[in-house]
Design a protein around this motif. Structure first.
Motif, PDB file in Angstrom:
ATOM      1  N   ARG A  47      39.875  33.558  34.115  1.00  0.00           N
ATOM      2  CA  ARG A  47      38.986  32.274  34.855  1.00  0.00           C
ATOM      3  C   ARG A  47      37.516  32.560  34.533  1.00  0.00           C
ATOM      4  NH1 ARG A  47      41.920  28.708  37.743  1.00  0.00           N
ATOM      5  NH2 ARG A  47      39.998  27.471  38.210  1.00  0.00           N
ATOM      6  N   PHE A  73      48.770  40.387  45.947  1.00  0.00           N
ATOM      7  CA  PHE A  73      49.838  39.800  46.981  1.00  0.00           C
ATOM      8  C   PHE A  73      50.970  39.156  46.087  1.00  0.00           C
ATOM      9  CE2 PHE A  73      46.007  39.011  49.126  1.00  0.00           C
ATOM     10  CZ  PHE A  73      46.672  39.189  50.489  1.00  0.00           C
ATOM     11  N   ASP A  74      50.640  38.851  44.721  1.00  0.00           N
ATOM     12  CA  ASP A  74      51.868  38.404  43.838  1.00  0.00           C
ATOM     13  C   ASP A  74      52.606  39.555  43.251  1.00  0.00           C
ATOM     14  OD1 ASP A  74      53.878  36.762  43.023  1.00  0.00           O
ATOM     15  OD2 ASP A  74      52.701  35.531  41.634  1.00  0.00           O
ATOM     16  N   GLU A 110      39.587  45.694  50.817  1.00  0.00           N
ATOM     17  CA  GLU A 110      40.813  45.268  50.145  1.00  0.00           C
ATOM     18  C   GLU A 110      41.315  46.233  49.231  1.00  0.00           C
ATOM     19  OE1 GLU A 110      41.414  42.128  51.036  1.00  0.00           O
ATOM     20  OE2 GLU A 110      42.962  41.929  49.687  1.00  0.00           O
ATOM     21  N   SER A 130      35.238  28.712  39.091  1.00  0.00           N
ATOM     22  CA  SER A 130      35.994  28.533  40.333  1.00  0.00           C
ATOM     23  C   SER A 130      36.912  27.491  40.294  1.00  0.00           C
ATOM     24  CB  SER A 130      35.306  28.652  41.397  1.00  0.00           C
ATOM     25  OG  SER A 130      34.472  27.599  41.675  1.00  0.00           O
ATOM     26  N   PRO A 170      32.656  29.441  46.299  1.00  0.00           N
ATOM     27  CA  PRO A 170      33.396  29.843  45.000  1.00  0.00           C
ATOM     28  C   PRO A 170      33.882  31.337  44.970  1.00  0.00           C
ATOM     29  CG  PRO A 170      31.138  29.282  44.740  1.00  0.00           C
ATOM     30  CD  PRO A 170      31.261  29.373  46.136  1.00  0.00           C
ATOM     31  N   HIS A 171      35.165  31.471  44.252  1.00  0.00           N
ATOM     32  CA  HIS A 171      35.606  32.723  43.946  1.00  0.00           C
ATOM     33  C   HIS A 171      36.109  32.712  42.687  1.00  0.00           C
ATOM     34  CE1 HIS A 171      38.547  35.931  43.626  1.00  0.00           C
ATOM     35  NE2 HIS A 171      37.697  36.816  44.301  1.00  0.00           N
ATOM     36  N   ASP A 172      36.023  33.589  41.597  1.00  0.00           N
ATOM     37  CA  ASP A 172      36.597  33.328  40.353  1.00  0.00           C
ATOM     38  C   ASP A 172      37.844  32.878  40.130  1.00  0.00           C
ATOM     39  OD1 ASP A 172      34.187  34.146  39.143  1.00  0.00           O
ATOM     40  OD2 ASP A 172      34.768  35.794  38.093  1.00  0.00           O
ATOM     41  N   ASP A 185      44.094  34.063  48.655  1.00  0.00           N
ATOM     42  CA  ASP A 185      44.460  33.930  47.460  1.00  0.00           C
ATOM     43  C   ASP A 185      45.459  33.137  47.070  1.00  0.00           C
ATOM     44  OD1 ASP A 185      45.428  34.754  44.877  1.00  0.00           O
ATOM     45  OD2 ASP A 185      46.670  36.591  45.541  1.00  0.00           O
ATOM     46  N   ILE A 235      40.651  41.606  38.923  1.00  0.00           N
ATOM     47  CA  ILE A 235      41.784  41.090  37.969  1.00  0.00           C
ATOM     48  C   ILE A 235      41.608  41.574  36.661  1.00  0.00           C
ATOM     49  CG2 ILE A 235      43.266  38.745  37.285  1.00  0.00           C
ATOM     50  CD1 ILE A 235      42.960  39.206  40.227  1.00  0.00           C
ATOM     51  N   ASP A 269      40.253  32.540  43.051  1.00  0.00           N
ATOM     52  CA  ASP A 269      40.605  31.955  44.199  1.00  0.00           C
ATOM     53  C   ASP A 269      39.700  31.417  44.908  1.00  0.00           C
ATOM     54  OD1 ASP A 269      43.209  33.629  43.870  1.00  0.00           O
ATOM     55  OD2 ASP A 269      42.210  35.289  44.163  1.00  0.00           O
ATOM     56  N   LYS A 323      48.989  32.415  49.051  1.00  0.00           N
ATOM     57  CA  LYS A 323      49.893  33.670  49.022  1.00  0.00           C
ATOM     58  C   LYS A 323      49.271  34.639  50.219  1.00  0.00           C
ATOM     59  CE  LYS A 323      50.018  33.450  44.111  1.00  0.00           C
ATOM     60  NZ  LYS A 323      49.396  34.120  42.816  1.00  0.00           N
ATOM     61  N   LYS A 340      30.597  40.659  40.316  1.00  0.00           N
ATOM     62  CA  LYS A 340      31.377  41.533  41.343  1.00  0.00           C
ATOM     63  C   LYS A 340      32.324  42.539  40.615  1.00  0.00           C
ATOM     64  CE  LYS A 340      30.303  39.034  45.101  1.00  0.00           C
ATOM     65  NZ  LYS A 340      29.996  39.874  46.691  1.00  0.00           N
ATOM     66  N   HIS A 359      37.995  39.598  35.772  1.00  0.00           N
ATOM     67  CA  HIS A 359      37.083  38.731  36.723  1.00  0.00           C
ATOM     68  C   HIS A 359      37.284  39.139  38.112  1.00  0.00           C
ATOM     69  CE1 HIS A 359      41.224  36.762  35.962  1.00  0.00           C
ATOM     70  NE2 HIS A 359      41.023  36.116  37.142  1.00  0.00           N
ATOM     71  N   TRP A 360      36.396  38.662  38.875  1.00  0.00           N
ATOM     72  CA  TRP A 360      36.322  38.791  40.150  1.00  0.00           C
ATOM     73  C   TRP A 360      37.787  38.645  40.958  1.00  0.00           C
ATOM     74  CZ3 TRP A 360      33.329  35.581  44.265  1.00  0.00           C
ATOM     75  CH2 TRP A 360      33.212  36.324  45.610  1.00  0.00           C
ATOM     76  N   GLY A 361      38.274  39.798  41.457  1.00  0.00           N
ATOM     77  CA  GLY A 361      39.553  39.482  42.281  1.00  0.00           C
ATOM     78  C   GLY A 361      39.237  39.937  43.709  1.00  0.00           C
ATOM     79  N   TYR A 362      40.164  40.590  44.199  1.00  0.00           N
ATOM     80  CA  TYR A 362      39.897  41.244  45.406  1.00  0.00           C
ATOM     81  C   TYR A 362      40.403  42.767  45.684  1.00  0.00           C
ATOM     82  CZ  TYR A 362      44.691  38.944  45.362  1.00  0.00           C
ATOM     83  OH  TYR A 362      45.638  38.693  44.588  1.00  0.00           O
ATOM     84  N   TYR A 393      40.658  40.502  52.549  1.00  0.00           N
ATOM     85  CA  TYR A 393      39.498  41.090  53.414  1.00  0.00           C
ATOM     86  C   TYR A 393      38.252  40.755  52.481  1.00  0.00           C
ATOM     87  CZ  TYR A 393      43.218  43.076  55.734  1.00  0.00           C
ATOM     88  OH  TYR A 393      44.513  43.246  56.709  1.00  0.00           O
ATOM     89  N   THR A 394      38.482  40.117  51.392  1.00  0.00           N
ATOM     90  CA  THR A 394      37.575  39.970  50.413  1.00  0.00           C
ATOM     91  C   THR A 394      36.415  39.003  51.028  1.00  0.00           C
ATOM     92  OG1 THR A 394      38.489  40.522  48.420  1.00  0.00           O
ATOM     93  CG2 THR A 394      36.642  39.143  48.026  1.00  0.00           C
ATOM     94  N   ASP A 408      31.402  38.079  36.279  1.00  0.00           N
ATOM     95  CA  ASP A 408      30.662  37.980  37.243  1.00  0.00           C
ATOM     96  C   ASP A 408      30.136  39.574  37.734  1.00  0.00           C
ATOM     97  OD1 ASP A 408      30.581  36.118  40.213  1.00  0.00           O
ATOM     98  OD2 ASP A 408      30.286  38.236  40.592  1.00  0.00           O
TER      99      ASP A 408
END
Lengths: 476, 147
Positions: A403, A94-95, A267, A406, B17-19, B146, A73, B21, B122, A41, A66-69, B126-127, A39
């Motif tokens: 991934r 978060f994890d 983020e 989605s 959609p988000h890759d 997430d 990722i 999450d 989880k 992103k 891939h697109w994370g936050y 802020y995304t 992506d």
């Protein structure tokens, strides 16, 4: 992503020259096909990371990016505290300390297949998985503090694991520098009944067959034998880590202006390593790492209990346990000088090469095992760290397939029952409390894991050792 | 639930959609309603909210420096209570005044058989975060969660 936006360094290394506020370049390790599939992103995120204060050398993305936050990722970035470097809760995620461990068995595929359904049922029953599941271990305040300080060592002292396991866990199963006082009451409460639970989403426990060996010498050193079965567990720090991520992201976001940090993306909330917030987060994050290490040790113990019912002689020695959502203090050579750096890996695996001092003696000549979780159908890989990964990406490699679709799109494409039935026809038993959860994790929703690990090998990030094909998959 | 791309109406929620999450989005005639709908979208990522019996209530009082951060705080407060109380929610009431939110969530103890929850959330991120009035009388509250 459009590859024309990159400078091609090799078939598997692509550079984005600094522009705007970028302090360093960004480098993506992947083939042209994988990059094209990513992506846009990912481009934004890997270049945003390059804008953070104190970043060293480059912002990296692994072949499974891939697109994370905040971070993509598959993102890797190192920061120097002496140059105003930051620690980012968004760069860990978060994890906290989500990771993978693999236990060895002496069992052949035929032995497992002879009890496949019964073994799958027993693992599903004995290992708490999915939303609403609870562990058998209830932690009081004293027990919680001991766990946050001790990690897998604490679990073993409590009888959930064996002392020899510690040789095969990063930092011998215990992150130093944890401080339970930095962990909030909310985070503690969220964890009280979650020790020894698998979680949900892409977390799993699998029984896998070693289907292919690529490097005989390293496989032998790791204890991997073609045709034998292994048990692999993927999970993290559960509710405690999630709550720590939530709370410190907010605190770092609100405090960033006080430190003169302009965030390119909220983020990417971060704080200087040499700040009160930064230090507090590091103490809490290390406590969460210990929580994850203890959690995986307990689940390994639960798996051993189940296997003992079917195969009394099997003690499931631990091959290795490695985390892929962390910030760790490491020493790396930068422009001929060895520097202490805070290396963030968000969906990326540490991959120390042969000879690294942190590796146990038995593995040191061969490099660190790098465990790559694939999808339920496509299988997983064991790689080995290589020395070239040090200059390439601070000794890092990919962590999974990544991934390509989605969750929303996956559930529109496949039904959970359909996925279970199709995998069963391939000889794979899937156990999950949620068919929708299975559909979201359908093998087709992931990239081609072979292409990802081939890219990692070609880029000099890690070496292929073995391919693991699932026989049983317990999903949360 | 509306599918992404459906004609926008107030009092609706959807996923985007988000890759890795899931994006959750709520629309409403007011910020209160958009916030309620965003919470419903988050629940719909976990289970079918219609299967949840509204037997227990949990009250919330939150404060944040901006409206969009208040949305993230609201979703994270719900995530925490779901985890800590082992509950799932099916309905929400929100009142926002001056960056302060008073909320109520209605639900019951999670049942693995009846609710068959697909994922555990989880945290709210802020995304793709936005809490804006797209046009007079149409508020949109969204972010990626997430899972």
């Amino acid at each position: 992503m459009d590859v024309s936006r990159f400078e091609k360094l090799s078939e598997t290394a692509w550079r984005i020259a600094p522009f705007g506020d970028m302090r360093v370049p960004a480098i993506v390790y992947a083939t042209e096909d994988l990059i094209t599939e990513m992506d846009d992103k990912v481009f934004d995120q890997v270049t945003n990371v390059a804008k953070l204060p104190g970043i060293v050398r480059a912002s990296y993305a692994m072949p499974d990016a891939h697109w994370g936050y905040g971070f993509p990722i598959g993102g890797v970035a190192a920061f120097d505290a002496d140059e105003g470097g930051v620690v980012s809760a968004g760069g860990v995620g978060f994890d906290v300390s989500c990771g993978v461990r693999t236990h060895l068995t002496h069992l052949t595929r035929e032995q497992v297949v002879s009890v496949q359904q019964e073994l799958a049922d027993a693992l599903f029953e004995h290992v708490p998985a999915g939303v609403g599941s609870q562990g058998e271990i209830a932690l009081d305040e004293q027990g919680m503090n001991a766990m946050l300080l001790g990690g897998a060592q604490w679990a073993i002292e409590r009888g959930f694991g064996r002392p020899e396991d510690l040789d095969r866990i990063e930092e011998r199963g215990c992150a130093s520098g944890a401080d339970p006082a930095a962990v909030s009451e909310h985070a503690r409460k969220r964890q009280r009944r979650e020790m020894g639970t698998l979680g949900s989403g892409n977390h799993y426990l699998e029984v896998q067959e070693v289907a292919e060996i690529f490097d005989d010498k390293i496989a032998a050193a790791y204890g991997l034998v073609k045709g034998a079965c292994v048990v692999t567990i993927h999970c993290g720090s559960r509710g405690l880590g999630h709550q720590i991520g939530t709370e410190y992201l907010r605190e770092m976001l609100l405090s960033a202006p006080n430190y003169g940090i302009e965030l390119p993306d909220r983020e990417l909330a971060c704080a200087p390593i040499k700040s009160e917030v930064g230090q507090k987060y590091l103490c809490a994050m290390r406590a969460a790492i210990n929580c994850a290490l203890a959690n995986r040790e307990i689940i390994g113990h639960l798996a051993r209990q189940v296997f003992a019912r079917f195969f009394a002689q099997e003690d499931l020695p631990l091959m290795f346990d490695v985390s892929h959502n962390t910030c760790k203090v490491e020493r790396h050579a930068v422009d001929g000088e060895t520097r202490q750096l805070f290396v963030h890996r968000k969906g990326a695996t540490r991959a120390f090469g042969p000879g690294h001092e942190s590796l146990p003696e038995a593995l040191r000549p061969y490099g660190q095992p790098v465990l790559i979780g694939g999808s339920m159908g496509a299988g997983s890989y064991v790689l080995a760290g290589v020395k070239t990964s040090e200059p390439q990406a601070f000794s890092s490699a990919c962590h999974g397939a990544g991934r390509r679709m989605s969750r929303h799109a996956a559930t529109r494409t496949w039904g959970g029952r359909q996925v279970v039935d199709e995998l069963r026809a391939q000889g794979i038993i899937v156990k999950s409390p949620s068919l929708r959860g299975v559909a979201e994790e359908a093998p087709g929703a992931y990239k081609d894991v072979r292409a990802v690990v081939d890219s990692a090998e070609a880029a000099g990030l890690a070496r292929k050792v073995a391919f693991l094909k699932p026989l049983i998959c317990v999903k949360g | 639930m509306a599918a992404a791309g459906d004609q926008v109406a107030t009092g609706r929620c959807e996923h985007f959609p988000h890759d890795a999450d899931i994006g959750v989005r709520g629309y409403g005639a007011t910020p209160d309603e958009a916030c309620e709908q965003a919470a419903l979208a988050m629940m719909a990522a976990i289970l079918d909210p219609a299967t949840v019996r509204l037997e227990q209530t949990v009250d919330f009082a939150l404060e944040a420096p901006s409206l969009d951060l208040l949305l993230v705080d609201w979703l994270n407060a719900l995530i925490y209570e779901m985890a800590e109380r082992r509950m799932v929610f099916g309905a929400f009431h929100v009142k926002i005044e001056n960056d302060r939110l008073k909320g109520r969530a209605l639900g019951e103890a999670v049942s693995r058989t009846r609710h068959a929850p697909a994922v555990e959330v989880k945290g709210a991120t802020y995304t793709e975060l936005a809490f804006v009035e797209d046009r007079p009388g149409l508020w949109r509250a969204q972010c990626v969660i997430d899972v």
